[in-house]
Design an enzyme around this catalytic site. Structure first.
Site, PDB file in Angstrom:
ATOM      1  CB  SER A 191      -0.956   0.026   1.193  1.00  0.00           C
ATOM      2  OG  SER A 191      -1.687  -1.171   1.254  1.00  0.00           O
ATOM      3  NE  ARG A 192       2.995   2.460  -5.093  1.00  0.00           N
ATOM      4  CZ  ARG A 192       2.907   1.232  -5.637  1.00  0.00           C
ATOM      5  NH1 ARG A 192       3.009   0.145  -4.880  1.00  0.00           N
ATOM      6  NH2 ARG A 192       2.735   1.096  -6.920  1.00  0.00           N
ATOM      7  CG  LEU A 193       1.341   2.752   4.240  1.00  0.00           C
ATOM      8  CD1 LEU A 193       0.440   2.201   5.357  1.00  0.00           C
ATOM      9  CD2 LEU A 193       1.514   4.263   4.438  1.00  0.00           C
TER      10      LEU A 193
END
Ligand SMILES: Cc1cc2nc3c(=O)[nH]c(=O)nc-3n(C[C@H](O)[C@H](O)[C@H](O)COP(=O)(O)O)c2cc1C
Length: 213
Positions: A191-193
């Site tokens: 999730s692009r974290l």
């Protein structure tokens, strides 16, 4: 093809403060040995960015050949664009991108020439053809044709036919050692974290901070 449809989900690993080494060189070596174990092409390739006094940035790939006294070392022609930039401005950036492990390493550091002794020692270990190329190629100069270069090689070989004969390292060729000032390790996450840990030199130790992705 719509480039916006190309998406990668990163889920290979994680990077935790309590699991990283306290020194970024040790952390680099740890990640590097994991990466080389995958047997990828050109695992030592890194992007070196330099900025000379015209303030125009230049980036190119070189090969990391050694880590000496906690410095990242590559070899090049000192009269090349990168060599001239570094002579004017010691601040450089190194960038490693290891997609198979969803990892990026960014280094900001100070570049200086390696000693003649160490540069000569590495030069003498290179294959004969590589040494000849380093001698005849005026790296980053405009040349009239490929034939020009090949003729220089032929002429050199005509005078130096014996591959076992030692060749003198050109004065304008040698190592550049980059002493890191900060090193950031990036690990892709879902999730692009993503995880980003930045080491910054403070006196004789390293401060570790987490950066937002
Ligand atoms: C995979 C790869 C490895 C390279 N390794 C080196 C190297 O170790 N040293 C070097 O001077 N150039 C190397 N080059 C060539 C540089 O990218 C660049 O073309 C050259 O150094 C001239 O750059 P400059 O004009 O910006 O100084 C390599 C290129 C590639 C694609």
């Amino acid at each position: 093809m719509d480039l916006k449809d190309i998406r990668t989900d990163y889920k290979w690993g994680a990077l935790d403060e309590d699991k990283v080494c306290i020194n970024p060189i040790d952390q680099f070596k740890k990640w590097f040995s994991e990466y080389t174990s995958l047997d990828t092409l050109d695992s030592t390739a890194m992007t070196v960015s330099t900025v000379g006094k015209d303030l125009i940035p230049h980036s190119r790939i070189v090969l990391l050949k050694e880590i000496i006294d906690n410095c990242f070392v590559f070899y090049t022609n000192y009269n090349s664009t990168k060599g001239k930039n570094i002579a004017e401005n010691e601040n450089v950036s190194l960038l490693f991108f290891w997609p198979e492990m969803e990892r990026q390493i960014r280094v900001v550091g100070k570049a200086k020439r390696l000693s003649e002794e160490l540069s000569t020692s590495y030069f003498n270990k290179r294959p004969f053809e590589s040494r000849v190329s380093a001698i005849v190629s005026p790296q980053s100069s405009v040349i009239p044709s490929r034939t020009f270069l090949e003729e220089k090689v032929f002429a050199f070989l005509a005078e130096n036919p014996d591959e076992k004969q030692p060749l003198k390292k050109p004065e304008n060729w040698g190592g550049i050692a980059v002493e890191p000032v900060s090193v950031e390790f990036w690990q892709g996450r879902i999730s692009r974290l993503h995880d980003r840990l930045r080491f910054t030199r403070v006196a004789n130790s390293w401060k570790i901070e987490r950066l937002a992705p």
